[in-house]
Design a protein around this motif. Structure first.
Motif, PDB file in Angstrom:
ATOM      1  N   TYR A 258     -15.205  53.183 -37.388  1.00 38.76           N
ATOM      2  CA  TYR A 258     -15.635  54.041 -38.476  1.00 38.76           C
ATOM      3  C   TYR A 258     -16.607  53.247 -39.348  1.00 38.76           C
ATOM      4  O   TYR A 258     -16.278  52.815 -40.454  1.00 38.76           O
ATOM      5  CB  TYR A 258     -14.432  54.496 -39.295  1.00 38.76           C
ATOM      6  N   GLY A 259     -17.823  53.019 -38.824  1.00 44.15           N
ATOM      7  CA  GLY A 259     -18.784  52.212 -39.549  1.00 44.15           C
ATOM      8  C   GLY A 259     -20.188  52.421 -39.026  1.00 44.15           C
ATOM      9  O   GLY A 259     -20.421  53.189 -38.085  1.00 44.15           O
ATOM     10  N   LYS A 260     -21.129  51.731 -39.622  1.00 46.11           N
ATOM     11  CA  LYS A 260     -22.546  51.878 -39.292  1.00 46.11           C
ATOM     12  C   LYS A 260     -23.112  50.505 -38.952  1.00 46.11           C
ATOM     13  O   LYS A 260     -23.846  49.901 -39.737  1.00 46.11           O
ATOM     14  CB  LYS A 260     -23.336  52.493 -40.452  1.00 46.11           C
ATOM     15  N   LEU A 261     -22.757  49.981 -37.804  1.00 52.32           N
ATOM     16  CA  LEU A 261     -23.223  48.664 -37.378  1.00 52.32           C
ATOM     17  C   LEU A 261     -24.509  48.834 -36.572  1.00 52.32           C
ATOM     18  O   LEU A 261     -24.482  49.068 -35.357  1.00 52.32           O
ATOM     19  CB  LEU A 261     -22.143  47.947 -36.578  1.00 52.32           C
ATOM     20  N   VAL A 262     -25.632  48.722 -37.249  1.00 51.16           N
ATOM     21  CA  VAL A 262     -26.933  48.909 -36.609  1.00 51.16           C
ATOM     22  C   VAL A 262     -27.188  47.778 -35.606  1.00 51.16           C
ATOM     23  O   VAL A 262     -26.962  46.603 -35.895  1.00 51.16           O
ATOM     24  CB  VAL A 262     -28.050  48.940 -37.670  1.00 51.16           C
ATOM     25  N   GLY A 263     -27.642  48.148 -34.408  1.00 49.79           N
ATOM     26  CA  GLY A 263     -28.003  47.164 -33.394  1.00 49.79           C
ATOM     27  C   GLY A 263     -26.877  46.741 -32.481  1.00 49.79           C
ATOM     28  O   GLY A 263     -27.073  45.904 -31.595  1.00 49.79           O
ATOM     29  N   SER A 264     -25.688  47.316 -32.655  1.00 53.72           N
ATOM     30  CA  SER A 264     -24.520  46.825 -31.921  1.00 53.72           C
ATOM     31  C   SER A 264     -24.571  47.149 -30.431  1.00 53.72           C
ATOM     32  O   SER A 264     -24.092  46.365 -29.604  1.00 53.72           O
ATOM     33  CB  SER A 264     -23.238  47.398 -32.526  1.00 53.72           C
ATOM     34  N   THR A 265     -25.132  48.306 -30.061  1.00 56.78           N
ATOM     35  CA  THR A 265     -25.089  48.693 -28.646  1.00 56.78           C
ATOM     36  C   THR A 265     -25.961  47.789 -27.787  1.00 56.78           C
ATOM     37  O   THR A 265     -25.556  47.390 -26.694  1.00 56.78           O
ATOM     38  CB  THR A 265     -25.508  50.161 -28.460  1.00 56.78           C
ATOM     39  N   GLN A 266     -27.146  47.430 -28.274  1.00 60.16           N
ATOM     40  CA  GLN A 266     -27.982  46.518 -27.478  1.00 60.16           C
ATOM     41  C   GLN A 266     -27.384  45.122 -27.442  1.00 60.16           C
ATOM     42  O   GLN A 266     -27.422  44.450 -26.408  1.00 60.16           O
ATOM     43  CB  GLN A 266     -29.409  46.462 -28.030  1.00 60.16           C
ATOM     44  N   LEU A 267     -26.817  44.696 -28.568  1.00 61.27           N
ATOM     45  CA  LEU A 267     -26.159  43.391 -28.592  1.00 61.27           C
ATOM     46  C   LEU A 267     -25.057  43.347 -27.533  1.00 61.27           C
ATOM     47  O   LEU A 267     -24.935  42.386 -26.773  1.00 61.27           O
ATOM     48  CB  LEU A 267     -25.595  43.120 -29.984  1.00 61.27           C
ATOM     49  N   ASP A 268     -24.275  44.416 -27.463  1.00 64.71           N
ATOM     50  CA  ASP A 268     -23.185  44.483 -26.485  1.00 64.71           C
ATOM     51  C   ASP A 268     -23.714  44.581 -25.057  1.00 64.71           C
ATOM     52  O   ASP A 268     -23.192  43.938 -24.143  1.00 64.71           O
ATOM     53  CB  ASP A 268     -22.304  45.690 -26.805  1.00 64.71           C
ATOM     54  N   GLU A 269     -24.759  45.355 -24.860  1.00 62.97           N
ATOM     55  CA  GLU A 269     -25.306  45.569 -23.517  1.00 62.97           C
ATOM     56  C   GLU A 269     -25.908  44.295 -22.929  1.00 62.97           C
ATOM     57  O   GLU A 269     -25.698  43.967 -21.761  1.00 62.97           O
ATOM     58  CB  GLU A 269     -26.378  46.664 -23.563  1.00 62.97           C
ATOM     59  N   LEU A 270     -26.673  43.571 -23.730  1.00 65.30           N
ATOM     60  CA  LEU A 270     -27.389  42.396 -23.233  1.00 65.30           C
ATOM     61  C   LEU A 270     -26.623  41.090 -23.445  1.00 65.30           C
ATOM     62  O   LEU A 270     -26.949  40.079 -22.828  1.00 65.30           O
ATOM     63  CB  LEU A 270     -28.758  42.290 -23.906  1.00 65.30           C
ATOM     64  N   GLY A 271     -25.631  41.117 -24.347  1.00 62.67           N
ATOM     65  CA  GLY A 271     -24.924  39.879 -24.652  1.00 62.67           C
ATOM     66  C   GLY A 271     -25.797  38.871 -25.363  1.00 62.67           C
ATOM     67  O   GLY A 271     -25.589  37.666 -25.255  1.00 62.67           O
ATOM     68  N   LEU A 272     -26.784  39.384 -26.139  1.00 62.23           N
ATOM     69  CA  LEU A 272     -27.727  38.507 -26.832  1.00 62.23           C
ATOM     70  C   LEU A 272     -27.895  38.955 -28.279  1.00 62.23           C
ATOM     71  O   LEU A 272     -28.060  40.145 -28.560  1.00 62.23           O
ATOM     72  CB  LEU A 272     -29.101  38.530 -26.157  1.00 62.23           C
ATOM     73  N   LEU A 273     -27.871  37.974 -29.187  1.00 66.45           N
ATOM     74  CA  LEU A 273     -28.259  38.186 -30.575  1.00 66.45           C
ATOM     75  C   LEU A 273     -29.685  37.678 -30.719  1.00 66.45           C
ATOM     76  O   LEU A 273     -29.968  36.520 -30.431  1.00 66.45           O
ATOM     77  CB  LEU A 273     -27.319  37.427 -31.509  1.00 66.45           C
TER      78      LEU A 273
END
Length: 335
Positions: A68-83
């Protein structure tokens, strides 16, 4: 000088800390704040975590305790495993302006970039701050990013924690670290969640007038120079969310509980069978960071005269004494 949990005799676990007992004990990790506090209706801000060489891509993972939040950018971070960018934290309705400001910062640093993934997290500081005003500007975000340093970050009512509360008390930003023989784990938290405060197993109930509404969220950022890949960092991030239970979170359905973990090492990952002390270091550092976020905070009167009181330090100190008494071995019977 701000008070920290250790100043009151509260020490989670027995692993040693880094020199500053902060996320900035991890080499190359910087933290900056911008604080908006007009003493009346605005109590909000920005906190930036800026790892060195992050635009080259660092191994990373995100764990969701409750989404229940607004974590911008989380899906690509999770998909690629890169920050690929610094991590910015702010108030809920300012998260989108903060993401655009972070994009400006990134474009200025890479004139050739055409695709960027800004990572911005939030918690809802609308009880103490007029959240609908969305007061965060581009300059506030740029100031937090460019002022980030390797020193001990300010804690409590600063940056993204200026208007937050947790476990019935005023809270904010907290940080801690643990040192292992092969590296360091550091944690930084933005505390804003419900439940009953537990200090090393001793409950400290807030007065009824301070009871929090359910939920409100917690952002946890973990940094390490240990050689870990994205999959292993996901395991670390999940343990970080477990640490909320150690301080009394009720994991309410309206809470956005997230952990982002990243590593600054490009070395081959350590074997999974060696992760046990890493898990322990994670739990201990996040627990202490959460306690620091409360202990360092001060009583705040905010939007529409609403008040969040600081946790009484004498109660925290007493909880530390109780924990030491429980840990003391029983005396041997006399002959």
């Amino acid at each position: 000088m701000q008070t920290r949990a250790r100043d009151l005799g509260v020490i989670p676990g027995d692993l040693p800390t880094g020199e500053l007992n902060a996320i900035t004990d991890v080499p190359g990790v910087l933290v900056g704040h911008t604080t908006l506090d007009d003493g009346n209706d605005l109590h909000t801000g920005v906190t930036a975590i800026v790892p060195a060489d992050v635009t080259s891509g660092l191994p990373a993972a995100v764990a969701v305790g409750n989404g229940y939040g607004k974590l911008v950018g989380s899906t690509q971070l999770d998909e690629l495993g890169l920050l690929e960018t610094p991590i910015v934290l702010t108030g809920t309705l300012s998260v989108f302006r903060a993401a655009d400001a972070l994009l400006t910062y990134l474009l200025d640093h890479d004139p050739k970039a055409t695709s960027l993934n800004p990572v911005v997290g939030e918690t809802n500081d609308g009880y103490l701050s007029d959240i609908r005003r969305r007061p965060i500007t581009e300059q506030h975000v740029l100031d937090a990013l460019t002022s980030a340093t390797a020193g001990l970050p300010d804690e409590g009512c600063v940056g993204a924690g200026t208007g937050t509360a947790a476990l019935g008390f005023k809270a904010g930003i907290g940080t801690s670290s643990r040192r292992l023989p092969t590296g360091t784990i550091g944690a930084l938290v933005q505390s804003n969640f419900s439940g009953t405060l537990q200090v090393l197993g001793t409950p400290i109930a807030a007065p009824p007038r301070q009871t929090d509404p359910p939920g409100n969220s917690c952002m946890i950022v973990l940094a390490t120079d240990l050689p870990l890949d994205a999959r292993q960092l996901g395991r670390i991030a999940r343990r970080a969310i477990f640490a909320l239970g150690r301080v009394g979170s009720d994991y309410a359905p309206g809470s956005g509980d997230y952990a982002i973990a990243f590593a600054t090492s490009y070395q081959p990952p350590m074997p999974d069978q060696e992760l046990r002390p890493v898990f322990q270091a994670t739990l201990n550092s996040v627990e202490e960071a959460l306690l620091n976020s409360l202990v360092a905070a001060r009583t705040t009167t905010g939007f529409q005269g609403r008040i969040r009181y600081a946790v009484p330090h004498e109660l925290v100190r007493a909880a530390g004494v109780t924990a030491r008494d429980r840990a003391r071995p029983p005396s041997s019977p006399t002959a």
